[in-house]
Design a protein around this motif. Structure first.
Motif: not given
Length: 184
Positions: A9-26
Motif C-alpha cells: 500500500t505505501w508503494q502505491e501511495e508513493l506512485f499516486s504522488i509521482g514517486l517510486e522506490t529505488g534500490a535499497p541499501l541495508s
C-alpha cells in the motif's frame, strides 16, 4: 529489502504522488540478546542519543507507536525529521524522512529472532525517486545520496545499536569511524 508482510500500500501511495522506490541499501548485525530486550531498548523515546555514533541530539515530538515523530541532528549539522508510518510491536518500525510530498526515503528497522537469546537486527533505507526524472538523473541521485557513504553510515549505526544493547554503554561520536555526510 526488509519486510514484515507483502502489503504494498505505501508503494502505491508513493506512485499516486509521482514517486517510486529505488534500490535499497541495508545493514544487518547479530545481537546476543533476546528479542524482548532489544525491542524494549529500541522502544525508548530518544534512544538514538545512546546508540547512534553520528547523532548529536534527538528531539522527540510524539512517542511511541505509529504516528511518532522526532528530529535528529547530526554532528555534521544535518537535520532530519522522522515520521514513524508503521509500528510493529516487538519487531520494528518504518520511518519516512521528509515532509509529504517531499519524502526522500523509507527506513525500516527490524528485529528477527534467531533463538531465545540471539537476534538479527537490520536497517534498510529505500530511496524515493521522482518518476518524472530520466533514468540517468535517478541513477545519479541514488549514487550521490544512497551510495558508499550511506552504506558506511548504516554499518556504523547497526554496530552502535549492538554495542549499546550488549554493553549498556553510550556509543561515542564516530566510534566506528568518521562519515563524510554525518560526522562533525
Amino acid at each position: 529489502m526488509v519486510q514484515v508482510d507483502g502489503n504494498q500500500t505505501w508503494q502505491e501511495e508513493l506512485f499516486s504522488i509521482g514517486l517510486e522506490t529505488g534500490a535499497p541499501l541495508s545493514s544487518t548485525i547479530q545481537i546476543d540478546a533476546a528479542q524482548g530486550i532489544i525491542w524494549q531498548r529500541l522502544n525508548e523515546a530518544g534512544h538514538l542519543k545512546w546508540c547512534h555514533p553520528f547523532c548529536k541530539s534527538t528531539e522527540v515530538e510524539q512517542w511511541p507507536g505509529k504516528g511518532s515523530r522526532d528530529k535528529i541532528t547530526y554532528y555534521s549539522g544535518r537535520e532530519y525529521h522522522r515520521h514513524f508510518v508503521e509500528w510493529f510491536d516487538g519487531i520494528g518500525y518504518d520511518i519516512e524522512l521528509g515532509e509529504p510530498p517531499k519524502q526522500t526515503s523509507r527506513v525500516q528497522w527490524r528485529i528477527t529472532p534467531l533463538s531465545k537469546t540471539c537476534c538479527r537486527f537490520a536497517i534498510a533505507v529505500i530511496p524515493y525517486l521522482k518518476m518524472e526524472h530520466t533514468e540517468e538523473k535517478k541513477r545519479q541521485y541514488q549514487a550521490r545520496l544512497f551510495g558508499p557513504d550511506l552504506q558506511h553510515y548504516l554499518d556504523c549505526v547497526v554496530k552502535g545499536v549492538e554495542f549499546w544493547i550488549r554493553t549498556g554503554q553510550v556509543v561515542e561520536k564516530d566510534q566506528f569511524g568518521r562519515n563524510p555526510l554525518y560526522s562533525g
